[in-house]
Design a protein around this motif. Structure first.
Motif, mmCIF file in Angstrom:
data_model
loop_
_atom_site.group_PDB
_atom_site.id
_atom_site.type_symbol
_atom_site.label_atom_id
_atom_site.label_comp_id
_atom_site.label_asym_id
_atom_site.label_seq_id
_atom_site.Cartn_x
_atom_site.Cartn_y
_atom_site.Cartn_z
ATOM 1 N N GLU A 74 37.297 -20.536 -64.877
ATOM 2 C CA GLU A 74 36.424 -19.307 -64.591
ATOM 3 C C GLU A 74 35.165 -19.572 -63.818
ATOM 4 O O GLU A 74 34.523 -20.196 -64.049
ATOM 5 N N LYS A 76 31.534 -17.431 -62.360
ATOM 6 C CA LYS A 76 30.971 -16.196 -62.529
ATOM 7 C C LYS A 76 29.874 -15.933 -61.466
ATOM 8 O O LYS A 76 29.032 -17.066 -61.438
ATOM 9 N N SER A 121 38.516 -16.862 -51.969
ATOM 10 C CA SER A 121 38.261 -16.050 -52.970
ATOM 11 C C SER A 121 36.825 -15.401 -53.068
ATOM 12 O O SER A 121 35.916 -15.969 -52.983
ATOM 13 N N ILE A 123 34.037 -13.385 -54.883
ATOM 14 C CA ILE A 123 33.388 -12.806 -56.172
ATOM 15 C C ILE A 123 32.334 -12.004 -56.144
ATOM 16 O O ILE A 123 31.331 -12.283 -55.670
ATOM 17 N N ARG A 127 30.502 -10.444 -61.092
ATOM 18 C CA ARG A 127 31.997 -10.329 -61.395
ATOM 19 C C ARG A 127 32.430 -11.961 -61.948
ATOM 20 O O ARG A 127 31.757 -12.847 -61.456
ATOM 21 N N ILE A 129 36.140 -14.552 -61.667
ATOM 22 C CA ILE A 129 37.671 -14.779 -61.438
ATOM 23 C C ILE A 129 37.867 -15.952 -62.297
ATOM 24 O O ILE A 129 37.150 -16.817 -62.547
ATOM 25 N N GLU A 131 41.091 -18.640 -62.194
ATOM 26 C CA GLU A 131 41.968 -19.206 -61.416
ATOM 27 C C GLU A 131 42.573 -20.613 -61.640
ATOM 28 O O GLU A 131 41.851 -21.075 -62.755
#
Length: 218
Positions: A74, A76, A121, A123, A127, A129, A131
């Motif tokens: 994760e 952030k 990706s 972010i 937020r 993500i 993966e």
């Protein structure tokens, strides 16, 4: 105790010993994987990223070594007004033999060609993500579903055979080198600052007792 009783007892002990030996051999080799957060935090400080990028690895309390095939992460973005991009193609996984392996981000039922460059990706500020990723060499195409699956362990069993068990020091270390790009709106459109964070994952070999069903999984 009569001679027949001694013979029966001896046979009983031999049988029980043999059963225990076979049971122990059938238990999977267990490992413990821990993120070296101190090393990671030091890098944040050196690159002036304290409290701006948070990384968490969702690791199990222990793994059977042959099942440790992928890793969940994760990330952030704590920047107040800047986007963070994860550049998977510029990232890599350094294996326990210090060889650089191409990193592949996993998705359910992945049927795309893994040799095609991976999309970054994004972010957004504030937020997170989540993966999953693995090394390219661990992937194999399932001929039934035509999708790629991680089938090989990230840490070879043979690599840990000679290592002591239950030691505080890691028997081996995997390193995720994560490439990030941070947007810099004050410097013009499309301008990004590039960072690389090394995330060590220390692997400890556990003794056979760790695989017993009644042992705590905490």
């Amino acid at each position: 105790m009569s001679d027949p009783d001694k013979l029966i007892l001896t046979i009983y002990v031999i049988v029980v010993t043999w059963i225990l030996y076979q049971s122990i051999n059938s238990l999977g080799e267990q490992i413990y994987v821990k993120f070296d957060r101190d090393s990671y935090n030091q890098q944040l400080q050196e690159q002036n990223l304290q409290n701006l990028i948070e990384i968490k690895f969702n690791l199990k309390p222990r793994y059977e070594i042959n099942q440790f095939r992928e890793i969940e992460i994760e990330i952030k973005n704590n920047f107040p007004d800047q986007d963070v991009y994860i550049d998977w193609e510029s990232s890599c996984l350094i294996d326990v033999d210090r060889r650089s392996q191409r990193l592949v981000r996993l998705s359910p039922g992945m049927k795309v060609d893994i040799f095609v460059p991976q999309v970054k990706s994004l972010i957004a500020p504030g937020r997170i993500i989540a993966e999953k990723f693995t090394a390219e060499k661990a992937l194999k195409r399932d001929t039934t579903t035509d999708s790629f699956e991680a089938t090989l362990p990230l840490v070879p069993s043979a690599r840990l055979k000679s290592q002591p068990v239950n030691r505080p020091a890691a028997a081996a270390t995997l390193v995720l080198r994560l490439a990030l790009q941070v947007s810099a709106p004050l410097k013009g459109a499309g301008v990004k600052q590039f960072y690389v964070l090394s995330c060590p994952l220390n692997v400890t070999r556990l003794d056979w007792m760790a695989a017993l069903p009644w042992m705590s999984k905490k």
